[in-house]
Design a protein around this motif. Structure first.
Motif, PDB file in Angstrom:
ATOM      1  N   THR A 160       0.841  -1.192   0.000  1.00  0.00           N
ATOM      2  CA  THR A 160       0.000   0.000   0.000  1.00  0.00           C
ATOM      3  C   THR A 160       0.878   1.245   0.000  1.00  0.00           C
ATOM      4  N   TYR A 161       0.489   2.206  -0.813  1.00  0.00           N
ATOM      5  CA  TYR A 161       1.227   3.472  -0.928  1.00  0.00           C
ATOM      6  C   TYR A 161       0.385   4.575  -0.301  1.00  0.00           C
ATOM      7  N   ILE A 162       1.009   5.359   0.592  1.00  0.00           N
ATOM      8  CA  ILE A 162       0.285   6.374   1.349  1.00  0.00           C
ATOM      9  C   ILE A 162       0.794   7.760   0.986  1.00  0.00           C
ATOM     10  N   TYR A 163      -0.142   8.613   0.594  1.00  0.00           N
ATOM     11  CA  TYR A 163       0.149  10.029   0.371  1.00  0.00           C
ATOM     12  C   TYR A 163       0.139  10.740   1.713  1.00  0.00           C
ATOM     13  N   MET A 164       1.181  11.526   1.980  1.00  0.00           N
ATOM     14  CA  MET A 164       1.256  12.301   3.209  1.00  0.00           C
ATOM     15  C   MET A 164       1.367  13.776   2.836  1.00  0.00           C
ATOM     16  N   GLY A 165       0.327  14.527   3.148  1.00  0.00           N
ATOM     17  CA  GLY A 165       0.298  15.936   2.788  1.00  0.00           C
ATOM     18  C   GLY A 165       0.156  16.827   4.004  1.00  0.00           C
ATOM     19  N   ASP A 166       0.713  18.030   3.890  1.00  0.00           N
ATOM     20  CA  ASP A 166       0.583  19.040   4.940  1.00  0.00           C
ATOM     21  C   ASP A 166      -0.673  19.866   4.696  1.00  0.00           C
ATOM     22  N   ALA A 167      -1.445  20.071   5.741  1.00  0.00           N
ATOM     23  CA  ALA A 167      -2.608  20.951   5.674  1.00  0.00           C
ATOM     24  C   ALA A 167      -2.221  22.268   6.341  1.00  0.00           C
ATOM     25  N   TRP A 168      -1.609  23.152   5.558  1.00  0.00           N
ATOM     26  CA  TRP A 168      -1.048  24.383   6.100  1.00  0.00           C
ATOM     27  C   TRP A 168      -2.119  25.342   6.600  1.00  0.00           C
ATOM     28  N   ASP A 169      -1.810  26.042   7.654  1.00  0.00           N
ATOM     29  CA  ASP A 169      -2.597  27.162   8.149  1.00  0.00           C
ATOM     30  C   ASP A 169      -1.645  28.358   8.196  1.00  0.00           C
ATOM     31  N   SER A 170      -1.934  29.378   7.397  1.00  0.00           N
ATOM     32  CA  SER A 170      -1.008  30.507   7.285  1.00  0.00           C
ATOM     33  C   SER A 170      -0.836  31.255   8.604  1.00  0.00           C
TER      34      SER A 170
END
Length: 243
Positions: free
Chosen positions: A191-201
């Protein structure tokens, strides 16, 4: 700060690793030799840190001036090619070039092996499935999320083809920006997992993460995020489940 987990759900805080370093963005771990290395963004350049052990005090190695033109770089990524046991540093430049550099055995950054041009891209991450290299990037829109795209190649040296969205365009990658792709080699499936940042300015506690399993079609050369509000993975089997 460094954290560890055995199930990707429960996390242990291992404490600060380099207390003297401030403003260190997107750190990535590599082990190109017997030492452990951290590479992260500071002041629009890559700062490398070194430690003889994975968990411990990292000391400053040096600020990395990436060849060939010593542009300022940001958004560090890391990829380990297990086929050749080679580590690669991924960066995006202020002159709109995604660059892939091999890490030398002494931890220094070697010559570039590949680039992605033709767009204003940043936040690179690579994973490999069935011999195909997939490069995921974000558009350059500041703090505002955008549709992240995927390119592919049969070689780490490129050329990179494609450029399709990994999620419906209107969802803007579910409010996140790519930072890393994690491969789980389970006993039942990979399984391949996308890891993304949910930025808050504003830098509030709203700055969290969006992690999602990916649907990977190596024959069709496509990657799409398998979105569910709640999901979990058995890290031993690689099987994903959700309510």
């Amino acid at each position: 700060m460094m954290y560890s987990s055995t199930d990707l759900l429960n996390w242990k805080n291992l404490g600060p690793q380099a207390p003297s370093v401030k403003g260190y963005w997107r750190p990535k771990i590599a082990k190109p030799n017997g030492q452990f290395w951290l590479y992260g963004q500071q002041d629009r350049y890559v700062l490398s840190l070194q430690s003889p052990q994975l968990v411990g005090t990292y000391s400053t190695a040096k600020k990395v001036h990436i060849p060939p033109s010593d542009y300022s770089y940001s958004d560090t990524g890391m990829f380990h090619d297990d086929a050749t046991d080679t580590w690669y540093l991924l960066t995006s430049a202020d002159h709109n070039t995604i660059q892939i550099n091999k890490l030398n055995s002494d931890g220094s950054v070697g010559d570039r092996v590949s680039t992605l041009t033709g767009g204003a891209y940043e936040a690179p991450g690579i994973f490999k499935a069935d011999g195909v290299y997939f490069l995921i990037v974000s558009g350059k829109t500041g703090w505002r999320a955008n549709p992240n795209k995927v390119f592919w190649s049969n070689s780490i040296a490129g050329p990179w083809k494609g450029g399709s969205n990994i999620a419906p365009e209107a969802d803007k990658t579910y409010g996140s920006q790519n930072t890393f792709e994690l491969t789980i080699n389970g006993t039942q499936k990979t399984t391949y997992i996308y890891m993304g940042d949910a930025w808050d300015s504003k830098g509030s506690t709203g700055s969290t993460y969006v992690w999602l399993p990916m649907k990977v079609d190596t024959s069709g050369k496509t990657v799409t995020l398998d979105y569910h509000k709640q999901w979990k993975i058995d890290v031993k089997t690689g099987v994903v489940s959700h309510p």
